[in-house]
Structure formats: C-alpha cells, structure tokens
Design a protein around this motif. Structure first.
Motif: not given
Length: 297
Positions: A184-192, A210-215
């Motif tokens: 659950f809860g992934n956030r894509g396109g994260v810059r910081y 480069k954007p990354f995935n953050f959770h």
C-alpha cells in the motif's frame, strides 16, 4: 574526518555523523546536527525486490523475492579530497538466483550523504515486484512531506488521477485499509521527501535528478504479508521508509490481465542514487517558488 577500527568506520563532516559496521556493511548510525536518523545496524538501508502481495500479484512467484538474502562481501573506506567514501559489496541469493550490489556512501564537506547503488540483478527471477531499499528511521520522525504524485497512493499504471504537488501527512496516514493486508501507499514521481519530528527537524531525501518511488509504513513488508486481517497487524509506531527506483505496475490480474509490458519490472543491471541531508522546518520553498533539491542540500 574519517576514523577506522577493526569493527567500525566513523565519519564526521559538516554536522553529519555516520558509523558503519564492518562485519555487516550496515550503516549503523546516522545523525544530522545531533539529531539521530538511523540508530542501529538492523535499520540500515537494505535492498528489496519484494512487496507484500496483493490480489494483483497472484500470477507472480513472490516467495522467491521474499526469500532473497543479502550477505556482505566487503567493506572499505577512503578519503578522496573533501569526500569520505565507504564502499560496501553485498551478494544476493534466493535458491538458484544470484545478484550483486555495490553501494558507495559518499559524504561531502557539507555533510550531505549520497548513496550510490550499482545493482547487478540480471540473474534474479525474470520479473521483480520492486527495485529499492528499506530502512527504519527514528520513530520521532513521524511527519512526512514529499513533492511528487499524490495525494493518494499511485503506481506506474495508476497515476493519471494523481497530480504533482507538495504534500504533508504522517507515517500512520500512509496506511491504506484493505480487507486483506497487502502492499500500500506508494507515491510515484517523487522529487524529494522529508521526515520531521514535532519540532520540524529531521532528514531530507532526494533522488539524483530523477523522480523515484517513496513509501512510509509502520510495518515491514513481511509483517503486512503475514497478516490475514488488518487487526492482525501489530501495534507499531516505527517509521519504515522505502525508496524505490521502480515498482511493478498493478494490472488487473485479480480479475483480468497482468500488467502491460511497459509496466512490468524485469531483471537486469540498474543504477540508483539518492541523497540524505538535514532538514529544519517545513518550508521547502524559497521566495514563493519551488526550488530543486540541489539548492536544498
């Protein structure tokens, strides 16, 4: 300053203290200006290709990915001009599958920590659920901000309704209720992203342009996978951070086709770099404009 003993590598630079355990290659302690971020070796960044299976993952052999074991092969340190560099080599194994990781922890004169990962994953299972790292931070860092796709969870093939903005929430609020606990809860396109305590002090995380995935979660992926119902999840105030280069798309395999080819995550060789630095205050902008992480760090 770089100091080495038979058991430990210690770096001090620009208000940053980092300690590495030679035997395991773990980042055993990290603090920025006296604020502890990572406090023990068990909480060090650890590679993972696994996420707690959901209905849409029923076509994958996720057991092989969960059983992937990481073992240290070498740990060394050097000074290179104004940079302290700690290199850690790890071997990956799950059954007949093998992989190798070279992680370079690079601390500059300002105390910014760059984590550069060279990932040789071409001999892992053909399809991976994710390519990323999990680490546990000081539970006081429960406030979470990020600049990326939100405000709800999103994945590579489920992003059209999300929009890029700066969002603030808490670690607990990343949780998404499913009748059977699953990823659950992934956030894509994260810059910081930032994780702060109740005094708005903590750590800032950024990709390398480069954007990354953050959770963020209160539980490990294994704990989520082992729970039959939400009530089976243990009480927890831990703050477990996942930084992913990529995640497998969702598809509709619970009742239809698997993810389309562009959203499948195949084995291969990858490079993933991110940076950590101290953050003080929730203001991630200057003069009313968005600023890049390079200005922040």
């Amino acid at each position: 300053e770089l100091r080495q003993t038979a058991e430990t590598i210690i770096v001090h630079s620009g208000g940053t203290e980092a300690r590495f355990d030679r035997a395991s290659g773990a980042l055993a302690y990290l603090s920025f200006f006296g604020l502890p971020i990572i406090t023990e070796a068990a909480h060090s960044p650890r590679f993972s290709a696994y996420r707690a299976p959901g209905d849409n993952d029923n076509w994958l052999n996720t057991a092989l990915l969960r059983q992937l074991e990481t073992s240290p092969a070498a740990c060394e340190a050097e000074l290179d001009g104004s940079f302290a560099i700690v290199r850690v080599r790890h071997q990956l194994q799950s059954g007949q599958y093998r992989g190798h990781i070279l992680t370079s922890y690079i601390i500059d004169g300002n105390g910014t920590l760059t984590v550069d990962n060279s990932l040789e994953l071409s001999q892992l299972p053909p399809l991976l659920q994710r390519i990323g790292f999990d680490f546990e931070v000081n539970p006081a860092l429960f406030q979470v901000g990020y600049y990326g796709l939100g405000p709800f969870e999103n994945y590579s093939d489920r992003q059209s309704a999300a929009r890029v903005d700066q969002y603030w929430t808490t670690a607990a609020n990343f949780y998404e209720y499913y009748q059977r606990p699953q990823f659950f809860g992934n956030r894509g396109g994260v810059r910081y992203a930032a994780l702060l305590d109740d005094g708005d002090c903590g750590v800032l995380i950024a990709g390398d342009g480069k954007p990354f995935n953050f959770h963020v979660s209160n539980w490990t992926e294994a704990e989520v996978a082992d729970a039959l119902y939400p009530c089976d999840l243990p009480a927890s105030d831990r703050v477990i951070v996942s930084l992913d280069l990529a995640q497998m798309g969702l598809g509709t395999s619970g009742c239809g086709p698997i993810p389309l080819d562009p959203y499948q995550l195949v084995n291969g060789n990858y490079q993933f770099r991110y940076r950590l630095g101290g953050q003080f205050g929730r203001d991630l902008s200057a003069d009313g404009r968005r600023i890049s992480l390079y200005e922040l760090l």
